[in-house]
Every structure is written in structure tokens, then in C-alpha cells.
Design a protein around this motif. Structure first.
Motif, PDB file in Angstrom:
ATOM      1  N   GLN A 173       0.825  -1.201   0.000  1.00  0.00           N
ATOM      2  CA  GLN A 173       0.000   0.000   0.000  1.00  0.00           C
ATOM      3  C   GLN A 173       0.863   1.257   0.000  1.00  0.00           C
ATOM      4  O   GLN A 173       0.576   2.230  -0.704  1.00  0.00           O
ATOM      5  CB  GLN A 173      -0.922  -0.005   1.219  1.00  0.00           C
ATOM      6  N   VAL A 174       1.939   1.235   0.777  1.00  0.00           N
ATOM      7  CA  VAL A 174       2.850   2.383   0.836  1.00  0.00           C
ATOM      8  C   VAL A 174       3.560   2.561  -0.504  1.00  0.00           C
ATOM      9  O   VAL A 174       3.678   3.684  -1.029  1.00  0.00           O
ATOM     10  CB  VAL A 174       3.884   2.191   1.957  1.00  0.00           C
ATOM     11  N   VAL A 175       4.027   1.451  -1.074  1.00  0.00           N
ATOM     12  CA  VAL A 175       4.753   1.508  -2.340  1.00  0.00           C
ATOM     13  C   VAL A 175       3.855   2.024  -3.461  1.00  0.00           C
ATOM     14  O   VAL A 175       4.271   2.869  -4.271  1.00  0.00           O
ATOM     15  CB  VAL A 175       5.312   0.117  -2.706  1.00  0.00           C
ATOM     16  N   PHE A 176       2.628   1.535  -3.502  1.00  0.00           N
ATOM     17  CA  PHE A 176       1.707   1.976  -4.555  1.00  0.00           C
ATOM     18  C   PHE A 176       1.408   3.474  -4.447  1.00  0.00           C
ATOM     19  O   PHE A 176       1.264   4.162  -5.457  1.00  0.00           O
ATOM     20  CB  PHE A 176       0.408   1.178  -4.489  1.00  0.00           C
ATOM     21  N   LYS A 177       1.330   3.963  -3.221  1.00  0.00           N
ATOM     22  CA  LYS A 177       1.071   5.391  -3.034  1.00  0.00           C
ATOM     23  C   LYS A 177       2.279   6.232  -3.422  1.00  0.00           C
ATOM     24  O   LYS A 177       2.154   7.269  -4.075  1.00  0.00           O
ATOM     25  CB  LYS A 177       0.680   5.669  -1.580  1.00  0.00           C
ATOM     26  N   LEU A 178       3.461   5.787  -3.001  1.00  0.00           N
ATOM     27  CA  LEU A 178       4.677   6.532  -3.305  1.00  0.00           C
ATOM     28  C   LEU A 178       4.955   6.580  -4.806  1.00  0.00           C
ATOM     29  O   LEU A 178       5.445   7.588  -5.328  1.00  0.00           O
ATOM     30  CB  LEU A 178       5.877   5.915  -2.578  1.00  0.00           C
ATOM     31  N   THR A 179       4.658   5.480  -5.492  1.00  0.00           N
ATOM     32  CA  THR A 179       4.913   5.410  -6.932  1.00  0.00           C
ATOM     33  C   THR A 179       3.710   5.878  -7.748  1.00  0.00           C
ATOM     34  O   THR A 179       3.773   5.891  -8.978  1.00  0.00           O
ATOM     35  CB  THR A 179       5.270   3.971  -7.351  1.00  0.00           C
ATOM     36  N   ARG A 180       2.616   6.229  -7.046  1.00  0.00           N
ATOM     37  CA  ARG A 180       1.379   6.667  -7.700  1.00  0.00           C
ATOM     38  C   ARG A 180       0.889   5.633  -8.724  1.00  0.00           C
ATOM     39  O   ARG A 180       0.454   5.976  -9.820  1.00  0.00           O
ATOM     40  CB  ARG A 180       1.579   8.022  -8.374  1.00  0.00           C
ATOM     41  N   CYS A 181       1.009   4.397  -8.333  1.00  0.00           N
ATOM     42  CA  CYS A 181       0.594   3.292  -9.214  1.00  0.00           C
ATOM     43  C   CYS A 181      -0.911   3.084  -9.107  1.00  0.00           C
ATOM     44  O   CYS A 181      -1.433   2.795  -8.024  1.00  0.00           O
ATOM     45  CB  CYS A 181       1.332   2.008  -8.830  1.00  0.00           C
ATOM     46  N   ASP A 182      -1.619   3.257 -10.214  1.00  0.00           N
ATOM     47  CA  ASP A 182      -3.048   3.010 -10.235  1.00  0.00           C
ATOM     48  C   ASP A 182      -3.428   1.985 -11.306  1.00  0.00           C
ATOM     49  O   ASP A 182      -4.598   1.856 -11.680  1.00  0.00           O
ATOM     50  CB  ASP A 182      -3.815   4.319 -10.464  1.00  0.00           C
ATOM     51  N   ASP A 183      -2.424   1.268 -11.804  1.00  0.00           N
ATOM     52  CA  ASP A 183      -2.641   0.243 -12.821  1.00  0.00           C
ATOM     53  C   ASP A 183      -2.890  -1.102 -12.135  1.00  0.00           C
ATOM     54  O   ASP A 183      -2.018  -1.617 -11.426  1.00  0.00           O
ATOM     55  CB  ASP A 183      -1.417   0.154 -13.733  1.00  0.00           C
ATOM     56  N   SER A 184      -4.061  -1.652 -12.332  1.00  0.00           N
ATOM     57  CA  SER A 184      -4.413  -2.922 -11.690  1.00  0.00           C
ATOM     58  C   SER A 184      -3.481  -4.043 -12.109  1.00  0.00           C
ATOM     59  O   SER A 184      -3.176  -4.942 -11.317  1.00  0.00           O
ATOM     60  CB  SER A 184      -5.864  -3.301 -12.031  1.00  0.00           C
ATOM     61  N   ARG A 185      -3.021  -4.001 -13.352  1.00  0.00           N
ATOM     62  CA  ARG A 185      -2.121  -5.049 -13.831  1.00  0.00           C
ATOM     63  C   ARG A 185      -0.796  -5.027 -13.060  1.00  0.00           C
ATOM     64  O   ARG A 185      -0.298  -6.077 -12.629  1.00  0.00           O
ATOM     65  CB  ARG A 185      -1.861  -4.871 -15.325  1.00  0.00           C
ATOM     66  N   ALA A 186      -0.241  -3.828 -12.883  1.00  0.00           N
ATOM     67  CA  ALA A 186       1.030  -3.699 -12.154  1.00  0.00           C
ATOM     68  C   ALA A 186       0.877  -4.115 -10.698  1.00  0.00           C
ATOM     69  O   ALA A 186       1.737  -4.801 -10.135  1.00  0.00           O
ATOM     70  CB  ALA A 186       1.533  -2.259 -12.255  1.00  0.00           C
ATOM     71  N   LYS A 187      -0.232  -3.693 -10.087  1.00  0.00           N
ATOM     72  CA  LYS A 187      -0.468  -4.065  -8.693  1.00  0.00           C
ATOM     73  C   LYS A 187      -0.577  -5.584  -8.551  1.00  0.00           C
ATOM     74  O   LYS A 187      -0.016  -6.179  -7.627  1.00  0.00           O
ATOM     75  CB  LYS A 187      -1.746  -3.400  -8.186  1.00  0.00           C
ATOM     76  N   GLY A 188      -1.300  -6.201  -9.473  1.00  0.00           N
ATOM     77  CA  GLY A 188      -1.467  -7.649  -9.417  1.00  0.00           C
ATOM     78  C   GLY A 188      -0.162  -8.390  -9.592  1.00  0.00           C
ATOM     79  O   GLY A 188       0.138  -9.338  -8.857  1.00  0.00           O
ATOM     80  N   LEU A 189       0.641  -7.965 -10.563  1.00  0.00           N
ATOM     81  CA  LEU A 189       1.934  -8.613 -10.800  1.00  0.00           C
ATOM     82  C   LEU A 189       2.843  -8.489  -9.583  1.00  0.00           C
ATOM     83  O   LEU A 189       3.523  -9.448  -9.196  1.00  0.00           O
ATOM     84  CB  LEU A 189       2.607  -7.997 -12.025  1.00  0.00           C
ATOM     85  N   ALA A 190       2.864  -7.312  -8.978  1.00  0.00           N
ATOM     86  CA  ALA A 190       3.719  -7.093  -7.806  1.00  0.00           C
ATOM     87  C   ALA A 190       3.272  -7.955  -6.631  1.00  0.00           C
ATOM     88  O   ALA A 190       4.098  -8.620  -5.984  1.00  0.00           O
ATOM     89  CB  ALA A 190       3.700  -5.617  -7.423  1.00  0.00           C
ATOM     90  N   LEU A 191       1.987  -7.953  -6.355  1.00  0.00           N
ATOM     91  CA  LEU A 191       1.475  -8.706  -5.209  1.00  0.00           C
ATOM     92  C   LEU A 191       1.656 -10.206  -5.396  1.00  0.00           C
ATOM     93  O   LEU A 191       2.042 -10.916  -4.463  1.00  0.00           O
ATOM     94  CB  LEU A 191      -0.009  -8.377  -4.997  1.00  0.00           C
ATOM     95  N   GLY A 192       1.388 -10.710  -6.587  1.00  0.00           N
ATOM     96  CA  GLY A 192       1.513 -12.144  -6.830  1.00  0.00           C
ATOM     97  C   GLY A 192       2.948 -12.621  -6.826  1.00  0.00           C
ATOM     98  O   GLY A 192       3.251 -13.709  -6.324  1.00  0.00           O
ATOM     99  N   THR A 193       3.851 -11.809  -7.363  1.00  0.00           N
ATOM    100  CA  THR A 193       5.262 -12.201  -7.438  1.00  0.00           C
ATOM    101  C   THR A 193       5.919 -12.183  -6.073  1.00  0.00           C
ATOM    102  O   THR A 193       6.696 -13.079  -5.727  1.00  0.00           O
ATOM    103  CB  THR A 193       6.033 -11.254  -8.385  1.00  0.00           C
ATOM    104  N   VAL A 194       5.624 -11.173  -5.278  1.00  0.00           N
ATOM    105  CA  VAL A 194       6.298 -11.001  -3.988  1.00  0.00           C
ATOM    106  C   VAL A 194       5.562 -11.695  -2.845  1.00  0.00           C
ATOM    107  O   VAL A 194       6.179 -12.326  -1.986  1.00  0.00           O
ATOM    108  CB  VAL A 194       6.460  -9.499  -3.664  1.00  0.00           C
TER     109      VAL A 194
END
Length: 237
Positions: A173-194
Motif C-alpha cells: 500500500q505504501v509503495v503503490f502510493k509513493l509510486t502513484r501506481c493506479d494500474d491494476s495489472r502492475a499491482k497484481g503482478l507485484a502482489l503475486g510475485t512477492v
């Protein structure tokens, strides 16, 4: 129905522990909702605390508890496979992502064990403990078997996987806010990989697209790590 035959397969004590475990999980989910889905009160954390308390009070050994709740542990495999359903539903979007999505998963899957080995090398841990953290970012069934193959401690690996998943979801949640990531695809890839299955559960709470990409990352990273890690140790260790 032959009830005597069933009682031979399942003891009363096992039924009690199965019921207590399910109750602990439902109570943990209720607490999680009561605190507005605050990740510090994640059901896995609260559930583990509740079960540990019950084991301590009843003076039941951890080995006996694992035997009693084996049916629940066995369901972890089919539950992971069931994640293929949202993956199939979003298959067109995933295919459209092409090689870029796969590249993200492969890079993340390679960096995760290297980072784990790097920070644990700062401490005076035994070799088996160090090997047990290499599978921290893949789902528990694969992590346990892979760790056993490479000479680690499967029980420790399972614990590390859970901790990694929870911390990954919290800090995401902190990383997504800092990077201003609002792409569901990127969020999904990050969460699933890590954060493997725990991260995938969180991704499904975001939206269907994030859940599908997280499922893909979970599966691909898990399979690649489970194959390449033992192969690497077989060739070079």
C-alpha cells in the motif's frame, strides 16, 4: 452409513480441532472486518495467534495439531489451483500484456531469493536456515517441497512464506502510493510475485484484473522457482 468405520478414520479429538480451527478463522475474519480491514489484523495473523493460544492452553503438541488438521492443510493445494478460474476469465487481458508481464515476474522471482540470501547472510545462521528463506515468495505447498529438496527446513520455510506474504501486502500500500501506481495489472503482478497467495487474495480485493494478474504471477513465479532452484543447487552446490 457405517458410522463405526467413519469414527475409525476420524477421531473425536480430530473433529474438535478441525472445528476449533474453523472457528478461529471465522473469528479472525470477523475481527479483520471489525477493524475496517486493517492489515495489521489480517486473518492469518489473528488466526495463528488464536490457534497458538488454544494449543498452549490444551497442552497439545504442534505435531499432533498438524495431524489433526491435515484435511485443512490438504485443501491448500486445491484452493491454489482454483485461482485458475479468475485467470481464465481475464485471459485476453493477460495475453495482451505479452512478454512484458512475464519479464516482470521473472525479474521479481530472481531478485526475491537473492535479497533474502543477502540480508540473512548478515547474521550467523546455519546453512539450512539460510536455504529456508530462498522460497519466501512462492506459495506454501511449493515452498515446503522445494525447501526440503535443497536441504532447508520445510517448517521454517512455511513460516517465512506467511510472514513474507503479510509484510508484502502491508508495505504494498505504501509503495503503490509513493509510486502513484493506479494500474491494476502492475499491482497484481507485484502482489503475486512477492506475496504469493496472500498477495493474490489482496489483489482480488482490488479488482478482477488485479486478481487475475496476481494469480498468473503466483503460478509462474512458483513454478519457475520450484524448478530452477533445485536445479541450480544440483548443478552448482
Amino acid at each position: 452409513m457405517d458410522w463405526q468405520f467413519l469414527t475409525q478414520l476420524i477421531s473425536i479429538e480430530q473433529l474438535i480441532w478441525l472445528a476449533l480451527t474453523l472457528f478461529a478463522y471465522l473469528l479472525a475474519v470477523w475481527i479483520f472486518k471489525g477493524f475496517s480491514y486493517n492489515l495489521l489484523f489480517h486473518p492469518i495473523v489473528i488466526g495463528a495467534i488464536l490457534i497458538a493460544a488454544m494449543i498452549a492452553v490444551s497442552t497439545t503438541s504442534l505435531q499432533d495439531y498438524q495431524l489433526f488438521v491435515h484435511p485443512i492443510s490438504w485443501m491448500l493445494g486445491p484452493a491454489t489451483v482454483a485461482l485458475a478460474i479468475p485467470l481464465y476469465q481475464q485471459i485476453r487481458v493477460i495475453v495482451a500484456a505479452g512478454n512484458k508481464g512475464m519479464l516482470v515476474i521473472i525479474i521479481g522471482g530472481c531478485i526475491a531469493p537473492l535479497l533474502a540470501l543477502g540480508w540473512i547472510a548478515l547474521f550467523d545462521f546455519s546453512g539450512s536456515v539460510q536455504l529456508s528463506v530462498l522460497t519466501k515468495s512462492i506459495t506454501t505447498p511449493l515452498a515446503v517441497d522445494t525447501t526440503d529438496i535443497i536441504g532447508g527446513i520445510p517448517e521454517l520455510a512455511a513460516g517465512v512464506v506467511v510472514v513474507t506474504g503479510i509484510l508484502g501486502v502491508i508495505f504494498s500500500q505504501v509503495v503503490f502510493k509513493l509510486t502513484r501506481c493506479d494500474d491494476s495489472r502492475a499491482k497484481g503482478l507485484a502482489l503475486g510475485t512477492v506475496s504469493h497467495a496472500i498477495g493474490t487474495a489482496r489483489a482480488h480485493q482490488i479488482d478482477a484484473k488485479a486478481g487475475a494478474f496476481s494469480t498468473m504471477a503466483l503460478c509462474v513465479n512458483g513454478i519457475i522457482t520450484a524448478i530452477l532452484l533445485p536445479l541450480f543447487f544440483w548443478l552448482f552446490a
